[in-house]
Scaffold this active site. Sequence first.
Site, PDB file in Angstrom:
ATOM      1  N   HIS A  80      -9.040 -15.428  17.658  1.00 31.27           N
ATOM      2  CA  HIS A  80      -7.847 -14.637  17.356  1.00 31.27           C
ATOM      3  C   HIS A  80      -6.689 -15.573  17.041  1.00 31.27           C
ATOM      4  O   HIS A  80      -6.823 -16.795  17.115  1.00 31.27           O
ATOM      5  CB  HIS A  80      -7.515 -13.667  18.490  1.00 31.27           C
ATOM      6  CG  HIS A  80      -7.145 -14.302  19.798  1.00 31.27           C
ATOM      7  ND1 HIS A  80      -8.013 -15.070  20.534  1.00 31.27           N
ATOM      8  CD2 HIS A  80      -5.988 -14.291  20.512  1.00 31.27           C
ATOM      9  CE1 HIS A  80      -7.419 -15.487  21.634  1.00 31.27           C
ATOM     10  NE2 HIS A  80      -6.176 -15.039  21.641  1.00 31.27           N
ATOM     11  N   HIS A  82      -3.631 -16.428  18.266  1.00 26.99           N
ATOM     12  CA  HIS A  82      -2.589 -16.952  19.141  1.00 26.99           C
ATOM     13  C   HIS A  82      -2.470 -18.467  18.989  1.00 26.99           C
ATOM     14  O   HIS A  82      -3.412 -19.157  18.606  1.00 26.99           O
ATOM     15  CB  HIS A  82      -2.858 -16.551  20.592  1.00 26.99           C
ATOM     16  CG  HIS A  82      -2.481 -15.129  20.865  1.00 26.99           C
ATOM     17  ND1 HIS A  82      -2.914 -14.444  21.968  1.00 26.99           N
ATOM     18  CD2 HIS A  82      -1.697 -14.255  20.166  1.00 26.99           C
ATOM     19  CE1 HIS A  82      -2.415 -13.211  21.956  1.00 26.99           C
ATOM     20  NE2 HIS A  82      -1.677 -13.077  20.866  1.00 26.99           N
ATOM     21  N   ASP A  84      -2.446 -20.965  20.825  1.00 25.09           N
ATOM     22  CA  ASP A  84      -3.320 -21.875  21.558  1.00 25.09           C
ATOM     23  C   ASP A  84      -4.763 -21.840  21.035  1.00 25.09           C
ATOM     24  O   ASP A  84      -5.621 -22.536  21.569  1.00 25.09           O
ATOM     25  CB  ASP A  84      -3.283 -21.577  23.060  1.00 25.09           C
ATOM     26  CG  ASP A  84      -3.517 -20.104  23.382  1.00 25.09           C
ATOM     27  OD1 ASP A  84      -3.025 -19.243  22.616  1.00 25.09           O
ATOM     28  OD2 ASP A  84      -4.166 -19.805  24.395  1.00 25.09           O
ATOM     29  N   HIS A  85      -5.011 -21.054  19.999  1.00 22.71           N
ATOM     30  CA  HIS A  85      -6.372 -20.912  19.466  1.00 22.71           C
ATOM     31  C   HIS A  85      -6.512 -21.328  18.002  1.00 22.71           C
ATOM     32  O   HIS A  85      -7.445 -22.049  17.662  1.00 22.71           O
ATOM     33  CB  HIS A  85      -6.839 -19.460  19.602  1.00 22.71           C
ATOM     34  CG  HIS A  85      -7.046 -19.015  21.007  1.00 22.71           C
ATOM     35  ND1 HIS A  85      -8.290 -18.822  21.570  1.00 22.71           N
ATOM     36  CD2 HIS A  85      -6.147 -18.729  21.981  1.00 22.71           C
ATOM     37  CE1 HIS A  85      -8.150 -18.445  22.836  1.00 22.71           C
ATOM     38  NE2 HIS A  85      -6.855 -18.386  23.109  1.00 22.71           N
TER      39      HIS A  85
END
Length: 301
Positions: A80, A82, A84-85
Site C-alpha cells: 500500500h 504509506h 514507510d512502504h
Amino acid sequence: MIPYIREIEFEYGRCDQVSPLIRRVIARNPGPFTYTGTGVYIVGSGEVAVIDPGPEIAEHLDALLAALKGERVTHILVTHHHLDHSPLARPLADLTGATIYGRPAPSDPGEASRGPEGAGLEEGADGRFRPDVELVDGQVLSGPGWTLDAITTPGHTSNHVCFGLKEENALFCGDHIMGWSTTVITPPDGDMGDYFASLDKVKARGFDTLWPTHGAPIREVTPFVDAYIAHRRAREAQILDALAAGHGQIKAMVPVLYAAVDPRLHPAAAMSVLAHIQQLVREGRVVCDGAADLDAGYRLP
C-alpha cells in the site's frame, strides 16, 4: 486477548535469511506506527522479488543494494501507499530495471491520510504512488523457484494488497495483520467493513505463516486472526456500551476505551473508533446526528 509477538532478532541494515525462500532487511525508521522499522522482504535468489521497499533513506537503500548484489530484481511489490512502504519503490526500480506492482494511491485519501504529519494519525501517505502494473485479485507473479499471488485486502487502506507465497504457504501481509499491534483503520480511505471482510478472506486461505512488514512473523495463524477479529468485535461492543451510558461523542470515548494505550496513538485510536461507528451506522445499529465524522453526536436507535 491477542497473543502479540514482540520479540524480534535483527540489526539495522543486516540481511537475514528468515526462511528457505525469504530474506529480510529492516530500515532504520522505528516509531509508534512502524515498531522497529520497515521490514523489506526479498523472495528467491538470482532473480528476486522485493516486497515493500520502504522509506527513502540513503542508508537503507545502500543496505538493500548490498543484499541484492549479483542478483536481478524482476519484481517490486508494494502492499500500500504509506510513506514507510512505497517511496523507495521508484528509486529501486530505476536502479535495477524492475517492474513495480501494486495498486495506486487513491486520488483523494482524505485529510487524515495526507502528509507525514497527518494529524499524528499515521506515518503519512505517498499520494504519488503509481505502480507500473496495477494488480487485480488473484493475479500470479513468479520467478525461479517462487510463486506469489496478489490478494486484495482493503481495510487499512483502500488499495492494500497482500501476497501469498505458494512454496511456503506463507503470506506477506503488509499492515493488514501485525504481530506487535492492532492495525489502524483511518477513514475515509480505511474502512472497517472492508477490514472485517479482508480478515475473513485471509483466514480462509489457511496460511502457515504471516510475514508482516513490521515486526516478527506470526506462526499460529488461525488463532491469531481469530483473536484479531475478536478484539475488533469487543471494541465494537465497548463502543455500543459507551453509547448506552450516554457518551455520544468520540472524543469522550477514546480516553476511556484506550486508557492503556500510548497517548501518542490516541488520535489514531479516535479514527479507528470512527471507522467502527461508521460501520455501525451503515448497519443501522447506531444513529448519527448529521455527517458521521469525529465531531458528530451518536446514539443508539
